[in-house]
Design a protein around this motif. Structure first.
Motif, PDB file in Angstrom:
ATOM      1  N   ILE A 159       0.835  -1.200   0.000  1.00 23.87           N
ATOM      2  CA  ILE A 159       0.000   0.000   0.000  1.00 23.87           C
ATOM      3  C   ILE A 159       0.871   1.252   0.000  1.00 23.87           C
ATOM      4  O   ILE A 159       1.875   1.318   0.723  1.00 23.87           O
ATOM      5  N   THR A 160       0.494   2.225  -0.824  1.00 27.84           N
ATOM      6  CA  THR A 160       1.195   3.508  -0.859  1.00 27.84           C
ATOM      7  C   THR A 160       0.237   4.616  -0.451  1.00 27.84           C
ATOM      8  O   THR A 160      -0.840   4.748  -1.026  1.00 27.84           O
ATOM      9  N   VAL A 161       0.638   5.364   0.564  1.00 26.50           N
ATOM     10  CA  VAL A 161      -0.184   6.452   1.095  1.00 26.50           C
ATOM     11  C   VAL A 161       0.535   7.770   0.785  1.00 26.50           C
ATOM     12  O   VAL A 161       1.677   7.961   1.202  1.00 26.50           O
ATOM     13  N   PHE A 162      -0.119   8.644   0.017  1.00 29.38           N
ATOM     14  CA  PHE A 162       0.577   9.862  -0.402  1.00 29.38           C
ATOM     15  C   PHE A 162      -0.332  11.083  -0.331  1.00 29.38           C
ATOM     16  O   PHE A 162      -1.554  10.970  -0.268  1.00 29.38           O
ATOM     17  N   ASP A 163       0.325  12.237  -0.362  1.00 34.39           N
ATOM     18  CA  ASP A 163      -0.384  13.510  -0.336  1.00 34.39           C
ATOM     19  C   ASP A 163      -0.518  13.999  -1.780  1.00 34.39           C
ATOM     20  O   ASP A 163       0.465  14.443  -2.382  1.00 34.39           O
ATOM     21  N   ALA A 164      -1.727  13.913  -2.315  1.00 33.03           N
ATOM     22  CA  ALA A 164      -1.940  14.281  -3.724  1.00 33.03           C
ATOM     23  C   ALA A 164      -1.644  15.756  -3.972  1.00 33.03           C
ATOM     24  O   ALA A 164      -1.369  16.159  -5.100  1.00 33.03           O
ATOM     25  N   ASN A 165      -1.654  16.566  -2.901  1.00 36.04           N
ATOM     26  CA  ASN A 165      -1.415  18.013  -3.059  1.00 36.04           C
ATOM     27  C   ASN A 165       0.063  18.384  -3.085  1.00 36.04           C
ATOM     28  O   ASN A 165       0.407  19.507  -3.437  1.00 36.04           O
ATOM     29  N   SER A 166       0.927  17.456  -2.680  1.00 35.73           N
ATOM     30  CA  SER A 166       2.346  17.840  -2.640  1.00 35.73           C
ATOM     31  C   SER A 166       3.274  16.831  -3.313  1.00 35.73           C
ATOM     32  O   SER A 166       4.448  17.112  -3.517  1.00 35.73           O
ATOM     33  N   VAL A 167       2.757  15.657  -3.686  1.00 36.75           N
ATOM     34  CA  VAL A 167       3.651  14.626  -4.245  1.00 36.75           C
ATOM     35  C   VAL A 167       4.341  15.154  -5.506  1.00 36.75           C
ATOM     36  O   VAL A 167       3.715  15.753  -6.375  1.00 36.75           O
ATOM     37  N   ILE A 168       5.668  14.981  -5.561  1.00 39.54           N
ATOM     38  CA  ILE A 168       6.434  15.416  -6.744  1.00 39.54           C
ATOM     39  C   ILE A 168       7.815  14.747  -6.719  1.00 39.54           C
ATOM     40  O   ILE A 168       8.333  14.410  -5.657  1.00 39.54           O
ATOM     41  N   ASP A 169       8.390  14.587  -7.916  1.00 36.84           N
ATOM     42  CA  ASP A 169       9.735  14.028  -8.022  1.00 36.84           C
ATOM     43  C   ASP A 169      10.765  15.102  -7.705  1.00 36.84           C
ATOM     44  O   ASP A 169      10.537  16.286  -7.956  1.00 36.84           O
ATOM     45  N   LYS A 170      11.911  14.676  -7.180  1.00 38.40           N
ATOM     46  CA  LYS A 170      13.018  15.597  -6.894  1.00 38.40           C
ATOM     47  C   LYS A 170      14.298  15.187  -7.622  1.00 38.40           C
ATOM     48  O   LYS A 170      15.265  15.954  -7.657  1.00 38.40           O
ATOM     49  N   ALA A 171      14.342  13.979  -8.161  1.00 40.61           N
ATOM     50  CA  ALA A 171      15.556  13.501  -8.842  1.00 40.61           C
ATOM     51  C   ALA A 171      15.770  14.281 -10.144  1.00 40.61           C
ATOM     52  O   ALA A 171      14.813  14.583 -10.847  1.00 40.61           O
ATOM     53  N   THR A 172      17.022  14.618 -10.411  1.00 39.29           N
ATOM     54  CA  THR A 172      17.367  15.328 -11.651  1.00 39.29           C
ATOM     55  C   THR A 172      18.484  14.554 -12.362  1.00 39.29           C
ATOM     56  O   THR A 172      19.066  13.625 -11.786  1.00 39.29           O
ATOM     57  N   TYR A 173      18.801  14.957 -13.585  1.00 40.71           N
ATOM     58  CA  TYR A 173      19.908  14.293 -14.303  1.00 40.71           C
ATOM     59  C   TYR A 173      21.213  14.472 -13.532  1.00 40.71           C
ATOM     60  O   TYR A 173      22.062  13.593 -13.520  1.00 40.71           O
ATOM     61  N   GLU A 174      21.351  15.625 -12.849  1.00 42.02           N
ATOM     62  CA  GLU A 174      22.572  15.891 -12.080  1.00 42.02           C
ATOM     63  C   GLU A 174      22.540  15.168 -10.732  1.00 42.02           C
ATOM     64  O   GLU A 174      23.573  14.737 -10.229  1.00 42.02           O
ATOM     65  N   LYS A 175      21.341  15.093 -10.121  1.00 42.49           N
ATOM     66  CA  LYS A 175      21.217  14.473  -8.792  1.00 42.49           C
ATOM     67  C   LYS A 175      20.127  13.408  -8.808  1.00 42.49           C
ATOM     68  O   LYS A 175      19.028  13.611  -8.280  1.00 42.49           O
TER      69      LYS A 175
END
Ligand SMILES: [Zn+2]
Length: 494
Positions: free
Chosen positions: A438-454
């Motif tokens: 089960i995955t519990v998440f906040d639909a108002n704030s969920v976002i990726d942070k990974a970048t090509y550099e990091k």
């Protein structure tokens, strides 16, 4: 179902039966709900189940690694997770995850993935692969029987993940062909959940060899997860990949094997929309064909890959678009040729934003990451694919509604595998009897942070992740020292 799960269920059924006898059936149900004590209860979350369409505030009771109750009533648990204001979804199932070690599993869990499967390349020794991970994995894992590694083993290719020697460049002899097919079949007998095929990486494998692989898969109702020929990311070249696409469709039609075309947003090249249409048409005629995509315009592959042969005379601009993730540098002709001798992974343009969007937003595609991290280096798709779809495509762009996006991450991948591996009938769903992934998440704030550099920066907004009822993410943080992941495997026939 596990032994202890079965035992717990039997006890509960016995108790319910006794109560039903004493109180009458209605009274028994009431008594059962009030007395129930679960290992874990997730309270007041918005439960979204793509199979039933349930989309309402519910309490979820979990015991023995299984979902035991989905209820508006109060449930008591030894542990309680307050999910008020959060979405409670089935854990995400990634059909395309190459990296299968602790580093990768942590990044996947932080992105909401509860089952990560290596299906495109797959493995040659299925027992060894599962054995190495049993009892040591943060999340559930699984693999296909891979044509590429089988070809590499039989033809003694010296490379690691993808071939650079004979397995890429030489036609198999009839004896070798037989050994390759026998190895794929052995993998299926040992419970591989699918078959991996990559004619783009085994260029010398003729159409006939590919049909043979599909025939073996068909015998075991295993889907073929294929990286189509001549459609690998080609820098600065239009990818005229219809022949590779049609080779896969033909092999499926001829053999009857279910077909799954991997990362259509990259190998589809300029033809993404056409290929999605062709898949839809084939499905309407009864063919079992599916596909997947990940939400990035750059791809990553091995620098030794056969489709990067003979690039010495390309202009400087061709190499400048490529990234060497180990150092983050853009390449030149000189560094490209130097690194090619060393070997390793390379990041390179795969398609336009418009074509990526068409693939991600299509109702046909599943979301699958194609992820791999190596000591902190790699492609951001490993850590960010799922949160990126939920944050960018659902919330910011409103190109997908949340339930549709979740279906592409949970139910659809489970259904892709469940004929071959019935264990998947209990994954990708929030219902009584399903695995408590089960995955519990906040639909108002969920976002990726990974970048090509990091690429290692974890996604945010994924608040709780349970694998077989055990929390691997709590309050947005990874939990250390727990290994609830289990091998997802098809029945072993020999
Ligand atoms: Zn691929």
């Amino acid at each position: 179902m596990t032994e202890c799960g079965r035992h717990a269920r039997r006890l509960r059924l016995a108790a319910a039966g006794a109560l039903a006898f004493a109180l009458g059936f209605g009274g028994a149900l009431l008594a059962r709900a009030q007395d129930a004590s679960y290992d874990v209860v997730i309270t007041n979350g918005r439960v979204k189940d793509p199979e039933s369409g349930l989309d309402a505030v519910r309490n979820v009771g979990i015991s023995g690694g299984k979902i035991r109750a989905v209820s508006t009533g109060v449930l008591k648990g030894k542990q309680t997770i307050d999910a008020k204001g959060l979405v409670v979804a089935p854990g995400f199932i990634d059909l395309h995850q190459h990296g299968q070690d602790a580093e990768n599993y942590r990044a996947k869990a932080a992105d909401g993935v509860t089952t990560a499967l290596e299906l495109e390349v797959g493995v040659a020794d299925v027992d060894k692969w599962y054995g190495e991970r049993d009892g040591k994995a943060l999340i559930n894992f699984g693999a296909s029987a891979g044509h590429i590694p089988a070809r590499m083993a039989v033809m003694h290719d010296p490379a690691q993940l993808l071939p650079s020697g004979d397995a890429a460049h030489r036609e198999a002899t009839p004896e070798e062909m037989q050994q390759i097919m026998a190895l794929v079949e052995k993998g299926l007998k040992r419970g591989a959940v699918a078959v991996g095929v990559g004619p783009a990486y085994t260029e010398a494998a003729a159409n006939w060899e590919i049909v043979q692989v599909f025939r073996v898969a068909a015998k075991y109702h295993a889907s073929c997860h294929i990286h189509i020929r001549a459609g690998a990311p080609k820098v600065g070249e239009p990818a005229g990949n219809f022949p590779g696409f049609e080779e896969a469709m033909a092999a499926a039609a001829i053999s009857g094997a279910p077909l799954h075309i991997v990362h259509i947003q990259s190998t589809g090249g300029p033809n993404v929309a056409y290929e999605l249409q062709m898949i839809s048409e084939a499905r309407s005629r009864g063919m079992d064909v599916t596909t997947e995509a990940y939400p990035y315009t750059m791809g990553m592959t091995s620098i030794e890959a056969a489709f990067l042969d003979h690039k010495e005379n390309e202009p400087d601009s061709y190499f400048a678009t490529m990234l060497w993730p180990a150092t983050g540098e853009h390449l030149t002709r000189e560094s490209f040729l130097r690194y090619r001798k060393e070997g390793g992974m390379i990041i390179l343009p795969s398609n336009t934003q418009e074509n990526i969007d068409a693939a991600i937003e299509s109702r046909l595609t599943m979301i699958a990451s194609d992820g791999a991290l190596f000591n902190g280096h790699g492609h951001p798709r490993t850590s960010g694919t799922y949160a990126r779809v939920l944050g960018h495509y659902v919330r910011e762009k409103k190109a997908l509604d949340l339930m549709t996006a979740l279906k592409k991450m949970t139910l659809m991948p489970a259904q892709r595998l469940e004929n071959r591996a019935p264990a998947f009938k209990d994954k990708g769903r929030i219902r009584v009897g399903a695995d408590a992934d089960i995955t519990v998440f906040d639909a108002n704030s969920v976002i990726d942070k990974a970048t090509y550099e990091k690429p290692l920066q974890y996604s945010v907004g994924i608040q709780f992740v349970l694998v077989n009822g055990v929390a691997v993410v709590k309050d947005g943080n990874l939990v250390d020292g727990v290994f609830p992941g289990r091998g997802a495997r098809a029945p072993i026939s020999q």
